[in-house]
Design a protein around this motif. Structure first.
Motif, short mmCIF file in Angstrom:
data_model
loop_
_atom_site.label_atom_id
_atom_site.label_comp_id
_atom_site.label_asym_id
_atom_site.label_seq_id
_atom_site.Cartn_x
_atom_site.Cartn_y
_atom_site.Cartn_z
N ARG A 82 0.84 -1.21 0.00
CA ARG A 82 0.00 0.00 0.00
C ARG A 82 0.87 1.26 0.00
N GLU A 83 1.89 1.28 0.84
CA GLU A 83 2.76 2.45 0.91
C GLU A 83 3.49 2.65 -0.41
N ARG A 84 3.96 1.59 -0.99
CA ARG A 84 4.66 1.67 -2.29
C ARG A 84 3.71 2.19 -3.36
N SER A 85 2.48 1.66 -3.38
CA SER A 85 1.49 2.11 -4.35
C SER A 85 1.13 3.57 -4.14
N LEU A 86 0.99 3.97 -2.88
CA LEU A 86 0.67 5.36 -2.56
C LEU A 86 1.80 6.29 -3.02
N ALA A 87 3.04 5.88 -2.82
CA ALA A 87 4.18 6.69 -3.26
C ALA A 87 4.17 6.86 -4.77
N ARG A 88 3.82 5.81 -5.50
CA ARG A 88 3.75 5.90 -6.97
C ARG A 88 2.65 6.87 -7.40
#
Length: 105
Positions: A82-88
């Motif tokens: 989720r954090e990785r997706s949010l950063a993208r």
């Protein structure tokens, strides 16, 4: 360059991660078959963190519990994803905003 000992260490680490990831995949499949969904969007992050804490405490009390340890890892992966997706998404929005700033319509 790495020493022979460092190469051995890395190979052992990679093998351990592969074995652990295999157990994670098996457990995730079991959960999906049992009807669990929403890991990447609906299930609240706060609930995941509480479950991680609860399971870690249970492992501490009971000792070795492979299934629970894999559940902890899977929940951590959910949060990581989720954090990785949010950063993208944030980067994409930022890039679009920069492209649209100061220009004419």
């Amino acid at each position: 360059t790495m020493t022979a000992e460092q190469v051995k260490e890395i190979n052992r680490l990679h093998a351990a991660v592969e074995d652990f990831a295999s157990d994670m995949k098996t457990r995730l499949t079991q959960k999906v078959e049992a009807g669990y969904t929403g890991w990447d969007r609906e299930y609240p992050a706060g609930s995941l963190l509480c479950e991680i804490s609860r399971d870690a405490y249970a492992v501490e009390l009971k000792g070795d519990d492979r299934k629970r340890l894999v559940d902890i890892a899977n929940r951590c992966m959910f949060l990581w994803f989720r954090e990785r997706s949010l950063a993208r998404i944030k980067k994409l929005v930022s890039d679009v905003s920069e492209d649209n700033s100061g220009g004419s319509l």
